[in-house]
Design an enzyme around this catalytic site. Sequence first.
Site, PDB file in Angstrom:
ATOM      1  N   CYS A  58      -5.236 -11.764   1.228  1.00 35.56           N
ATOM      2  CA  CYS A  58      -5.407 -13.231   1.246  1.00 35.56           C
ATOM      3  C   CYS A  58      -5.947 -13.771   2.554  1.00 35.56           C
ATOM      4  CB  CYS A  58      -4.079 -13.911   0.898  1.00 35.56           C
ATOM      5  SG  CYS A  58      -2.837 -13.769   2.209  1.00 35.56           S
ATOM      6  N   CYS A 128       5.824  -0.819  10.850  1.00 37.72           N
ATOM      7  CA  CYS A 128       4.951   0.296  10.466  1.00 37.72           C
ATOM      8  C   CYS A 128       4.105  -0.202   9.298  1.00 37.72           C
ATOM      9  CB  CYS A 128       5.828   1.482  10.082  1.00 37.72           C
ATOM     10  SG  CYS A 128       4.909   2.971   9.706  1.00 37.72           S
TER      11      CYS A 128
END
Length: 146
Positions: A58, A128
Site C-alpha cells: 500500500c 525482522c
Amino acid sequence: MSTTTQSNPPPVQKSDEEWQAILSPEQFRILRQKGTEPAGTGEYEHTKDEGVYNCAACDAPLYKSTTKFSSGCGWPAFFDAIPGAVNRNEDRSYGLTRTEITCANCGGHLGHVFKGEGFPTPIDERHCVNSISLNFKTEETEDKKA
C-alpha cells in the site's frame, strides 16, 4: 516502541483478487498469506542508504533507515517503526508463540519482532522484516516528490 496491537481492521481493504492483481505471486504469498522469504535472499538486508522503507502493498511509510541495523539474521532488521505504522499481533503458528508485525494501513504481513536479544539498540528489539514486504525510497526520491 511505536507499534500497536491491532484491534480494528486496517483502513485499506481489498479482496484476494484485488491484491493478486497488484502484487507479484511471491509478494502475495508473504504479505497476504503470512509467508517468509528464505534468509539471505532479500533485496534490502544489506542496504545502508538513507531513506524510508514503505509497505510494498500500500506504500505506507513503515521504517526509517536510521532505525535499521545489521543483525546477521538474514533479513532486514529495524529496532523501531515509524509511530503508528506497524501493528503487533500474537502469532501461534508452527507451535511457537511469536509477535507478528503487520502494516497498520493494509494489514500486510511484514515479519516478526523479537525482544531481549542483546543488540546494542535503544530499545533492544529486532523487527525482522521480509524484504519483499518493503519498497525502499531514498531521501533523494522523497525530496523530488515535495
